[in-house]
Design an enzyme around this catalytic site. Sequence first.
Site, PDB file in Angstrom:
ATOM      1  CE  LYS A 128       2.906  -2.683  -4.379  1.00  0.00           C
ATOM      2  NZ  LYS A 128       2.872  -2.215  -3.089  1.00  0.00           N
ATOM      3  N   GLY A 129       0.657   1.478  -7.636  1.00  0.00           N
ATOM      4  CA  GLY A 129      -0.239   1.752  -8.919  1.00  0.00           C
ATOM      5  C   GLY A 129      -0.074   2.948  -9.635  1.00  0.00           C
ATOM      6  CG  ASP A 180      -1.656  -1.379   1.330  1.00  0.00           C
ATOM      7  OD1 ASP A 180      -2.261  -1.695   0.164  1.00  0.00           O
ATOM      8  OD2 ASP A 180      -1.551  -1.910   2.222  1.00  0.00           O
ATOM      9  CD  GLU A 181       4.811  -0.414  -0.248  1.00  0.00           C
ATOM     10  OE1 GLU A 181       4.045  -0.768  -1.239  1.00  0.00           O
ATOM     11  OE2 GLU A 181       5.247  -1.208   0.398  1.00  0.00           O
ATOM     12  CD  GLN A 224       0.861  -8.928  -2.680  1.00  0.00           C
ATOM     13  OE1 GLN A 224       1.640  -9.784  -3.465  1.00  0.00           O
ATOM     14  NE2 GLN A 224      -0.351  -9.052  -2.944  1.00  0.00           N
ATOM     15  N   GLY A 243      -4.299  -4.810  -4.026  1.00  0.00           N
ATOM     16  CA  GLY A 243      -5.278  -3.899  -4.637  1.00  0.00           C
ATOM     17  C   GLY A 243      -4.619  -2.612  -5.025  1.00  0.00           C
ATOM     18  CG  HIS A 244      -1.876  -2.219  -7.495  1.00  0.00           C
ATOM     19  ND1 HIS A 244      -1.141  -3.225  -8.231  1.00  0.00           N
ATOM     20  CD2 HIS A 244      -1.513  -2.746  -6.247  1.00  0.00           C
ATOM     21  CE1 HIS A 244      -0.032  -3.695  -7.622  1.00  0.00           C
ATOM     22  NE2 HIS A 244      -0.390  -3.606  -6.272  1.00  0.00           N
ATOM     23  CB  THR A 245      -6.078   2.931  -5.502  1.00  0.00           C
ATOM     24  OG1 THR A 245      -6.450   2.248  -4.484  1.00  0.00           O
ATOM     25  CG2 THR A 245      -7.189   4.057  -5.889  1.00  0.00           C
ATOM     26  NE  ARG A 304      -7.495  -7.171   6.336  1.00  0.00           N
ATOM     27  CZ  ARG A 304      -6.576  -7.996   6.255  1.00  0.00           C
ATOM     28  NH1 ARG A 304      -6.384  -8.614   7.365  1.00  0.00           N
ATOM     29  NH2 ARG A 304      -5.809  -8.083   5.076  1.00  0.00           N
TER      30      ARG A 304
HETATM   31  P1  IMP Z   1      -2.222 -13.123   1.990  1.00  0.00           P
HETATM   32  O1  IMP Z   1      -1.302 -12.677   1.090  1.00  0.00           O
HETATM   33  O2  IMP Z   1      -3.526 -12.669   1.815  1.00  0.00           O
HETATM   34  O3  IMP Z   1      -1.910 -14.422   2.274  1.00  0.00           O
HETATM   35  O4  IMP Z   1      -1.940 -12.469   3.565  1.00  0.00           O
HETATM   36  C1  IMP Z   1      -0.785 -12.502   3.820  1.00  0.00           C
HETATM   37  C2  IMP Z   1      -0.314 -11.185   4.611  1.00  0.00           C
HETATM   38  O5  IMP Z   1       0.078 -10.378   3.415  1.00  0.00           O
HETATM   39  C3  IMP Z   1      -1.527 -10.420   5.446  1.00  0.00           C
HETATM   40  O6  IMP Z   1      -0.823  -9.745   6.262  1.00  0.00           O
HETATM   41  C4  IMP Z   1      -2.010  -9.506   4.233  1.00  0.00           C
HETATM   42  O7  IMP Z   1      -2.501  -8.334   4.990  1.00  0.00           O
HETATM   43  C5  IMP Z   1      -0.721  -8.902   3.595  1.00  0.00           C
HETATM   44  N1  IMP Z   1      -0.945  -8.583   2.273  1.00  0.00           N
HETATM   45  C6  IMP Z   1      -1.274  -9.206   1.256  1.00  0.00           C
HETATM   46  N2  IMP Z   1      -1.360  -8.700   0.224  1.00  0.00           N
HETATM   47  C7  IMP Z   1      -1.544  -7.215   0.492  1.00  0.00           C
HETATM   48  C8  IMP Z   1      -1.587  -6.090  -0.237  1.00  0.00           C
HETATM   49  O8  IMP Z   1      -1.635  -6.090  -1.362  1.00  0.00           O
HETATM   50  N3  IMP Z   1      -1.216  -4.916   0.579  1.00  0.00           N
HETATM   51  C9  IMP Z   1      -0.969  -4.997   1.916  1.00  0.00           C
HETATM   52  N4  IMP Z   1      -0.852  -6.071   2.420  1.00  0.00           N
HETATM   53  C10 IMP Z   1      -1.155  -7.510   1.927  1.00  0.00           C
END
Ligand code: IMP
Length: 434
Positions: free
Chosen positions: A16-17, A13-14, A223, A40-42, A302
């Site tokens: 990147k999008g 969530d820095e 991520q 999720g990229h905004t 969240r």
């Molecule tokens: P998973 O990738 O759904 O298995 O989640 C593993 C961990 O990575 C959790 O703490 C998620 O909140 C975090 N996570 C996965 N994808 C993202 C993302 O795109 N942004 C921020 N945190 C992420």
Amino acid sequence: MPVTIVLGGQFGDEGKGQITDLLARDAQIVARATGGSNAGHTVVNEGGTFAVHLIPSGIFTPGRLCILGNGMAIGPQTLLNEMDGLTEAGIDLSGLRISDKAHLVLPYHPLLDGYEEERRGEGAIGTTRRGIGPAYMDKMARIGVRVADLLDEESLRTRLGYTLPYRNAQFTCIFDAEPLEMEPLIAEMLGYGERLRPYVAQTELLIQDALDAGQHVLIEGAQAALLDPDFGTYPFVTSSSPTTAGACLGVGVAPMQVSQVLGVFKSYLSRVGAGPMPTELTDATSELLRERGREYGTTTGRPRRIGWFDAVAAKYVVRLNGISRVALNGIGVLSALETIKVCVGYRLNGETITSVPTRAEAYARVEPVYEEHAGWQTDTGDATSVDELPAAARAYIDRLEALIGAEVVLVGVGRERRQMVRRGSFAASVPVGV
Ligand code: IMP
């Protein structure tokens, strides 16, 4: 060597999008390498605000080939929904290509993700429950199903014939849950395969052909490096590698074909899900930053945990990933503060340590050593050059740059495409067409 990698430098969530959207103008191919719809990229541009989870943010730049790489985990139904949404918004998808080697997220994966999280109880990872971990688990256990299998009934039957009974046994015996039926699943998947067939390709060859022709390829990281299964806060990590090495593997380029790695950082920290975060704030400042920065998950909604910029972790990420340039977002979010802290060291068991401890349990006990900076308390949203930023903001950026050892070339002063100020070696260069 015209491959640029845009990499998340913190916990995701820095922004990147937004950076990918900007750099896509100078690339012919934009590719996602890792992760799935957990990302999720905004993207905010002239056409509106878009949240994409699987499709590279380059899709908003007409004429680009946008690749879902072999390293991704793709839910076919989720992808089709995203494609339909973009088509409705008038976005052209003719440049979309999906790797035939990417693994599928099948209906049993999100179920397993949820059951596993419940079983962990207090120790839950806080996954996005999108089934991403279980899909990568199957990939490595060699019981996964790939995009190519969607296009061939015999392969699909062979793969699911092995894996589904195995998963069903797990559901019924361990989780006391209902099994899934084979034939409806096969029919559903073959239906998706038919819709996706025109987009499926051996995308690693498309990328290598483009590089041979002297074209530019942009790899959009998903991520972030501190969620890496090797170097992140294991086990509170994701299941594919959001690193430079992972980006190469996830699209099929060799490390020596990469010309630059641009790390994307926020000027503070956020994290969703569980796991250590030494600079976490739980006071009114965190609420203020969460509201100003709209720090709620793009995928799950969240509220994100908020903390001060952690220069120790950032430097670790910069070194391990060959990050030479940095985009620093969220400067405007900090504008409300009188003073700003930066973590410049850790203390553990009474001793000063200069890097990230390996065990999450030890990392959770680390005490941050802070340095304090004067805030600027001026709105920065309209700045068009670094010179227009307040002196205190410039000093803060200079200090972060020195601490992490990489040049800050872009400063995000707002969420829109135009609100990206060039700095240092990007100030004079043409490539970032802002
Ligand atoms: P998973 O990738 O759904 O298995 O989640 C593993 C961990 O990575 C959790 O703490 C998620 O909140 C975090 N996570 C996965 N994808 C993202 C993302 O795109 N942004 C921020 N945190 C992420």
